[in-house]
Write a protein that holds these residues in place. Structure first.
Motif, PDB file in Angstrom:
ATOM      1  N   ARG A  84      40.760  37.743  38.810  1.00 21.89           N
ATOM      2  CA  ARG A  84      40.162  38.839  38.041  1.00 21.89           C
ATOM      3  C   ARG A  84      41.238  39.295  37.064  1.00 21.89           C
ATOM      4  NH1 ARG A  84      37.379  43.074  41.846  1.00 21.89           N
ATOM      5  NH2 ARG A  84      37.145  44.232  39.908  1.00 21.89           N
ATOM      6  N   SER A  85      41.592  40.595  37.078  1.00 20.85           N
ATOM      7  CA  SER A  85      42.573  40.996  36.070  1.00 20.85           C
ATOM      8  C   SER A  85      43.969  41.219  36.631  1.00 20.85           C
ATOM      9  CB  SER A  85      42.088  42.251  35.334  1.00 20.85           C
ATOM     10  OG  SER A  85      41.794  43.265  36.276  1.00 20.85           O
ATOM     11  N   ARG A  89      38.233  33.110  35.139  1.00 19.47           N
ATOM     12  CA  ARG A  89      38.349  34.564  35.174  1.00 19.47           C
ATOM     13  C   ARG A  89      36.984  35.120  35.543  1.00 19.47           C
ATOM     14  NH1 ARG A  89      38.396  39.898  35.109  1.00 19.47           N
ATOM     15  NH2 ARG A  89      39.277  40.957  33.304  1.00 19.47           N
ATOM     16  N   ALA A  90      36.902  35.802  36.694  1.00 18.29           N
ATOM     17  CA  ALA A  90      35.658  36.463  37.082  1.00 18.29           C
ATOM     18  C   ALA A  90      35.572  37.752  36.274  1.00 18.29           C
ATOM     19  CB  ALA A  90      35.668  36.746  38.574  1.00 18.29           C
ATOM     20  N   GLY A  91      35.105  37.650  35.065  1.00 11.56           N
ATOM     21  CA  GLY A  91      35.046  38.780  34.147  1.00 11.56           C
ATOM     22  C   GLY A  91      35.106  38.256  32.724  1.00 11.56           C
ATOM     23  N   ILE A  92      35.359  39.166  31.786  1.00  8.54           N
ATOM     24  CA  ILE A  92      35.298  38.787  30.370  1.00  8.54           C
ATOM     25  C   ILE A  92      36.696  38.603  29.765  1.00  8.54           C
ATOM     26  CG2 ILE A  92      34.523  39.535  28.089  1.00  8.54           C
ATOM     27  CD1 ILE A  92      32.241  41.032  29.574  1.00  8.54           C
ATOM     28  N   GLY A  93      37.488  39.691  29.798  1.00  8.48           N
ATOM     29  CA  GLY A  93      38.774  39.671  29.093  1.00  8.48           C
ATOM     30  C   GLY A  93      39.742  38.708  29.765  1.00  8.48           C
ATOM     31  N   ASN A  99      29.202  40.982  33.877  1.00  8.35           N
ATOM     32  CA  ASN A  99      29.457  42.412  34.076  1.00  8.35           C
ATOM     33  C   ASN A  99      29.099  43.261  32.854  1.00  8.35           C
ATOM     34  OD1 ASN A  99      31.592  42.111  32.273  1.00  8.35           O
ATOM     35  ND2 ASN A  99      33.133  41.908  33.870  1.00  8.35           N
ATOM     36  N   ARG A 135      39.203  47.732  25.784  1.00  8.96           N
ATOM     37  CA  ARG A 135      40.577  47.359  26.062  1.00  8.96           C
ATOM     38  C   ARG A 135      41.521  48.446  25.597  1.00  8.96           C
ATOM     39  NH1 ARG A 135      39.281  44.746  29.433  1.00  8.96           N
ATOM     40  NH2 ARG A 135      39.561  42.565  29.907  1.00  8.96           N
ATOM     41  N   HIS A 163      40.156  51.514  35.039  1.00  8.44           N
ATOM     42  CA  HIS A 163      39.575  50.206  34.669  1.00  8.44           C
ATOM     43  C   HIS A 163      38.453  49.819  35.644  1.00  8.44           C
ATOM     44  CE1 HIS A 163      40.601  46.353  32.259  1.00  8.44           C
ATOM     45  NE2 HIS A 163      39.310  46.364  32.584  1.00  8.44           N
ATOM     46  N   ALA A 177      33.839  47.270  35.210  1.00  6.17           N
ATOM     47  CA  ALA A 177      33.083  46.152  35.790  1.00  6.17           C
ATOM     48  C   ALA A 177      32.846  46.336  37.280  1.00  6.17           C
ATOM     49  CB  ALA A 177      33.858  44.856  35.563  1.00  6.17           C
ATOM     50  N   SER A 178      33.250  47.499  37.810  1.00  2.00           N
ATOM     51  CA  SER A 178      33.244  47.653  39.261  1.00  2.00           C
ATOM     52  C   SER A 178      31.932  48.185  39.815  1.00  2.00           C
ATOM     53  CB  SER A 178      34.406  48.561  39.676  1.00  2.00           C
ATOM     54  OG  SER A 178      35.617  47.942  39.321  1.00  2.00           O
TER      55      SER A 178
END
Ligand SMILES: NC(=O)c1ccc[n+]([C@@H]2O[C@H](COP(=O)([O-])OP(=O)(O)OC[C@H]3O[C@@H](n4cnc5c(N)ncnc54)[C@H](O)[C@@H]3O)[C@@H](O)[C@H]2O)c1
Ligand SMILES: O=C(O)CC[C@@H](O)C(=O)O
Length: 529
Positions: free
Chosen positions: A52-53, A73-77, A100, A234, A281, A284-285
């Protein structure tokens, strides 16, 4: 027995991700919260890394990741991944661009309402026993103008929700087409107009050189007095010091940040500023988003490691699991043709052209181009693969041209690779027999029919009687067994080429002796994967 691909999940992720990896034939370890040094010590044994991040995939981590093929990456950024270093090393980097989006858009909407009614502070003071009924006077969002900076996946969902609560939405996004703006029900405007008109501003762009500090002090000063600002995209998009000053002066009536320039944010200048609210942050949670991105990343990584399917890659053309088996023989042919040209070209090459004809022209060309470049550049560096080849080509100033002709020529399907050299344009072409077996069918203008595999010898000679016997004898005397023998010539008695596959590498001494045979113009040893 083939070994299973090994995957490391190094950030907290929905447990279904590990189950999917196992079900898809991967071995998986879930080891979270390690230091960079621990990750560096461990990463060498893995083929795939799911993050993740929190995990920072730096140059140092990548340098230790000798077997790594893919990062998901489980997410975008993906700002926690050094993509140029991953690309240079041939590691595919994937994200899950949609899983997300709804959740993050909802967080931005929640922030808008939290600001409008000062909910966090009212809650804290009420629970402290103050009952501060007269301390809070909110604003309605109905009829207010929302300024959307960035109208992509998340921005467009925010717009639809904001329209639902009767806000008017103006959007600044240089890549937003007028048609899409109409479809979204927003007014496309320039940044200055947005700053001037918006009662609320919400940011939904990636952090790039163009968007860094997009809400700079100068731009913040152009906003409407009493504006409220939300950032769930961001950190780094807003000048945090300037925002603090404007919250203190009251020009900005409220700001809500989910993301910070430095994370984790432990001592931001904004902490304690009036009407400032923040979350760590959490965009996405939600359970739903975390299930979505975990399942998606596991499916994508397993697909790549097991079947070669490429989805949502940021440094490689996409290739669906359905396309992969069909394209696989084409990619092999493309790589062999690129390799053939690379091995046989000594001059510098400013341009390479890839031309597909017939059935090949109906397929996704990007993977074939990447495969040609990988084959071509491997002569220069053995760490080249399909991921880093297009980057290396660009870095080396190699112009890449792509041409498609859907009509069939002499073959039902054909790939031709041509290079421009100081001595002119030279090309090789190949087809697939039975749709699966790659065959070279043309070599620098001469028709041949050869399978490119293992060790080979390429000989250019004058077409004259007795030559084949002489070369056979030479190789036999040196204990080199010939596997296949392919001849081609421009015309009888003219220039001829001989392409031999041999069972072992041909030593330099034998190449020299072959070169000294009467009528021989050029001898070269070739090798194919
Ligand atoms: N807070 C969180 O937990 C969280 C969760 C998911 C995504 N994000 C972040 O949200 C952001 C948006 O994600 P997305 O999925 O909507 O991305 P997206 O790629 O779909 O949309 C980004 C939009 O920004 C636009 N854009 C690019 N440069 C611009 C510029 N100079 N000015 C204005 N617009 C510009 C693009 O045209 C695009 O429409 C990303 O930074 C992502 O990392 C944060
Ligand atoms: O994984 C997270 O919690 C954050 C995700 C978010 O920043 C993203 O870019 O997808």
């Amino acid at each position: 027995m083939t070994t299973k691909p090994k995957v490391l999940i190094s950030d907290k992720m929905d447990p279904n991700a590990a189950r999917i990896f196992e079900a898809r034939g991967c071995d998986v370890d879930v080891i979270t919260g390690e230091t960079p040094e621990q990750l560096i010590a461990r990463i060498g044994e893995y083929d795939g890394l799911a993050i993740r991040s929190s995990t920072k995939v730096t140059k140092e981590v990548l340098a230790a990741a000798k077997n790594l093929k893919v990062i998901g990456r489980a997410g975008i950024g993906v700002d926690n991944v050094d993509i140029p270093a991953a690309s240079a090393q041939g590691v595919v980097v994937m994200n899950t661009p949609f899983g997300n989006s709804i959740t993050t858009a909802e967080h931005a909407i929640a922030m808008i309402f939290a600001l409008a009614r000062q909910i966090p502070e009212a809650n804290a003071r009420t629970q402290a026993g103050e009952w501060p009924k007269n301390a809070f006077m909110g604003v309605e969002v109905t009829g207010k103008t929302l300024g959307l900076i960035g109208a992509g996946n998340i921005g467009s969902i925010v717009a639809s929700r904001a329209l639902g609560v009767k806000m008017k939405v103006v959007a600044f996004d240089p890549f937003l087409t007028p048609e899409r703006a109409v479809e979204m029900g927003v007014e496309k405007v320039e940044l200055d107009a947005l700053l001037e008109r918006a009662d609320f501003i919400t940011l939904h762009t990636p952090l790039t050189d163009q968007t860094r500090n997009i809400l700079s002090r100068e731009n913040l000063l152009k906003t409407k007095n009493g504006v409220r600002i939300v950032n769930c995209a961001r950190g780094g998009l807003i000048d945090e010091d300037a925002l603090k000053d404007l919250l203190v002066s009251g020009h900005v009536a409220g700001a809500a940040l989910d993301v910070f320039k430095t994370e984790p944010a432990k001592d931001s200048p904004l902490f304690g500023a009036p009407n400032f609210i923040c979350t760590p942050h959490l965009g996405a949670s939600t359970t739903e988003a975390q299930v979505n991105v975990a399942l998606q990343v596991a499916e994508q990584l397993a697909d790549y490691l097991v079947n070669g399917g490429v989805t949502n890659a940021l440094n490689m053309p996409s290739l669906s699991a359905e396309e992969a088996p069909k394209l696989k023989p084409y990619m092999k042919l493309a790589e062999q043709l690129g390799s053939m040209v690379g091995q046989l070209t000594r001059d510098s090459v400013p341009r390479i052209s890839i031309h597909t004809e017939g059935a090949a022209a109906e397929l996704n060309m990007k993977p074939m181009v990447a495969a040609v470049l990988a084959g071509f550049l491997r002569v220069q560096s053995d760490t080249v693969n399909m991921v880093n080849a297009p980057y290396l080509a660009k870095e080396r100033g190699l112009e890449v041209r792509e041409v498609k002709t859907e009509r069939e020529g002499d073959y039902h399907t054909l790939i031709r690779v041509s290079v421009k050299t100081e001595s002119g344009e030279r090309s090789v072409a190949g087809t697939l027999f039975n749709n699966v077996e790659p065959r070279l069918v043309e070599l620098f203008g001469i028709k041949v029919e050869a399978e490119l595999a293992g060790h080979m010898m390429y000989i250019v000679n004058e077409d004259a009687p007795g030559f084949i016997g002489r070369i056979g004898t030479l190789l036999g005397e040196n204990g080199i067994n010939i596997g296949t023998f392919n001849l081609g010539r421009r015309e009888a008695g003219g220039e001829a080429v001989l392409l031999l596959s041999v069972d072992s590498a041909v030593p330099e001494t034998v190449l020299k002796q072959a070169c000294a045979l009467p009528g021989v113009k050029l001898v070269k040893a070739l090798a194919f994967a």
